[in-house]
Design a protein around this motif. Structure first.
Motif, PDB file in Angstrom:
ATOM      1  N   UNK A 170     -76.466 -43.030 -89.950  1.00  0.00           N
ATOM      2  CA  UNK A 170     -77.745 -42.494 -90.417  1.00  0.00           C
ATOM      3  C   UNK A 170     -78.774 -42.468 -89.291  1.00  0.00           C
ATOM      4  N   UNK A 171     -78.736 -43.489 -88.431  1.00  0.00           N
ATOM      5  CA  UNK A 171     -79.630 -43.477 -87.267  1.00  0.00           C
ATOM      6  C   UNK A 171     -79.268 -42.313 -86.342  1.00  0.00           C
ATOM      7  N   UNK A 172     -77.976 -42.076 -86.199  1.00  0.00           N
ATOM      8  CA  UNK A 172     -77.547 -40.947 -85.388  1.00  0.00           C
ATOM      9  C   UNK A 172     -77.974 -39.624 -85.989  1.00  0.00           C
ATOM     10  N   UNK A 173     -77.863 -39.516 -87.304  1.00  0.00           N
ATOM     11  CA  UNK A 173     -78.299 -38.291 -87.988  1.00  0.00           C
ATOM     12  C   UNK A 173     -79.799 -38.094 -87.833  1.00  0.00           C
ATOM     13  N   UNK A 174     -80.555 -39.202 -87.909  1.00  0.00           N
ATOM     14  CA  UNK A 174     -82.003 -39.117 -87.727  1.00  0.00           C
ATOM     15  C   UNK A 174     -82.349 -38.603 -86.334  1.00  0.00           C
ATOM     16  N   UNK A 175     -81.621 -39.073 -85.333  1.00  0.00           N
ATOM     17  CA  UNK A 175     -81.855 -38.614 -83.964  1.00  0.00           C
ATOM     18  C   UNK A 175     -81.491 -37.148 -83.814  1.00  0.00           C
ATOM     19  N   UNK A 176     -80.424 -36.722 -84.475  1.00  0.00           N
ATOM     20  CA  UNK A 176     -80.036 -35.311 -84.464  1.00  0.00           C
ATOM     21  C   UNK A 176     -81.145 -34.444 -85.052  1.00  0.00           C
ATOM     22  N   UNK A 177     -81.692 -34.874 -86.187  1.00  0.00           N
ATOM     23  CA  UNK A 177     -82.752 -34.109 -86.848  1.00  0.00           C
ATOM     24  C   UNK A 177     -84.006 -34.072 -85.975  1.00  0.00           C
ATOM     25  N   UNK A 178     -84.358 -35.197 -85.374  1.00  0.00           N
ATOM     26  CA  UNK A 178     -85.550 -35.237 -84.524  1.00  0.00           C
ATOM     27  C   UNK A 178     -85.414 -34.293 -83.335  1.00  0.00           C
ATOM     28  N   UNK A 179     -84.297 -34.374 -82.621  1.00  0.00           N
ATOM     29  CA  UNK A 179     -84.087 -33.526 -81.448  1.00  0.00           C
ATOM     30  C   UNK A 179     -84.058 -32.056 -81.835  1.00  0.00           C
ATOM     31  N   UNK A 180     -83.379 -31.748 -82.937  1.00  0.00           N
ATOM     32  CA  UNK A 180     -83.275 -30.362 -83.390  1.00  0.00           C
ATOM     33  C   UNK A 180     -84.624 -29.821 -83.827  1.00  0.00           C
TER      34      UNK A 180
END
Length: 220
Positions: free
Chosen positions: A16-26
C-alpha cells in the motif's frame, strides 16, 4: 504453488505504501505534463521564434527514445553535469517530460480541430493571439483532446512501473523485491494487476465525469 493469502496480508502495508508512492508520482507528473502541454502547444501554434523550434525538437526527442533510457539519463547522466536529483524527483521529472511531449501534441491536435471561423471571429472582435488561445482556443482544445489526454495520463500511471529500475519503492519495486526474496510471484503479480487496474479505472471514471460535465466535445 498455491495462493497464500496470509503472505499477501503480511506484506499488504508495504504494498500500500508502494501504491501510494505510485499515485503521488503519477499525479504530479500528470499535473506538470498538462501544464507543459498547454504552454508548449500554445508556443508551437503561435510559432514563437526559436522557442517553437526548441519545443518541436523536445517533442521529437522524447517521442523517439525509450522512456527507460530517459530515466537513466536523468538519474545517472545529470549528476555528471552537476545536477543531482533524489530518486523521487528523478522519477517525477522523467514521467513529466515524457508525458509533456505527448500532451503538447494532444493539445495541438485539439487546436487544429477548431473551426477556422472561430479564430477569424476572435480576430474580428479584436482579440490578440494570446487572448484567443487563453479564452477560446485552449478551452475548446481541451474538450476536443480530452480522450487523447486521458490516454497519456493512463500511460503515465503504467509507465511509473519503470521507476523501480532506479530503486524507487513504488508498487512494482516493492512487489519485485518480494518476488526476488521470497519467490512468491503469483501473489505479487496479482497485486500489481489489481493495483494498477484500480488506479487507472478510477482516473478513467473521473475523466468520464468531466467529459459528461463538459457535455459533447466541440466539433467542426
Amino acid at each position: 504453488m498455491e495462493f497464500d493469502l496470509a503472505y499477501l496480508v503480511r506484506w499488504l502495508p508495504a504494498l500500500l505504501r508502494g501504491l501510494s508512492l505510485t499515485v503521488q508520482a503519477s499525479a504530479l507528473a500528470v499535473l506538470f505534463s498538462i501544464v507543459i502541454g498547454l504552454v508548449g502547444a500554445s508556443i508551437r501554434v503561435a510559432k514563437v521564434p526559436v522557442l517553437s523550434h526548441i519545443i518541436a525538437a523536445y517533442v521529437e526527442l522524447i517521442r523517439n527514445t525509450p522512456i527507460l533510457v530517459q530515466l537513466f539519463f536523468i538519474f545517472f547522466g545529470l549528476p555528471t553535469l552537476g545536477l543531482t536529483l533524489s530518486l523521487f524527483a528523478s522519477g517525477v521529472l522523467c514521467l513529466t517530460l515524457w508525458a509533456g511531449a505527448f500532451q503538447i501534441e494532444n493539445v495541438r491536435g485539439g487546436l487544429a480541430a477548431i473551426a477556422p471561423g472561430l479564430k477569424e471571429a476572435a480576430r474580428a472582435l479584436g482579440l490578440t493571439q494570446a487572448q484567443y488561445l487563453r479564452l477560446v482556443g485552449l478551452p475548446l482544445a481541451i474538450r476536443v483532446g480530452l480522450p487523447s489526454m486521458l490516454n497519456t495520463c493512463v500511460s503515465v500511471i503504467k509507465n511509473s512501473a519503470y521507476l523501480s529500475a532506479i530503486g524507487i519503492q513504488e508498487l512494482t519495486g516493492v512487489a519485485f523485491d518480494r518476488i526476488a526474496s521470497d519467490f512468491r510471484a503469483f501473489e505479487m503479480l496479482a497485486v500489481l494487476l489489481v493495483g494498477y487496474l484500480s488506479v487507472v479505472l478510477s482516473l478513467s471514471f473521473a475523466v468520464r465525469l468531466l467529459e459528461h460535465r463538459l457535455q459533447a466535445p466541440f466539433r467542426r
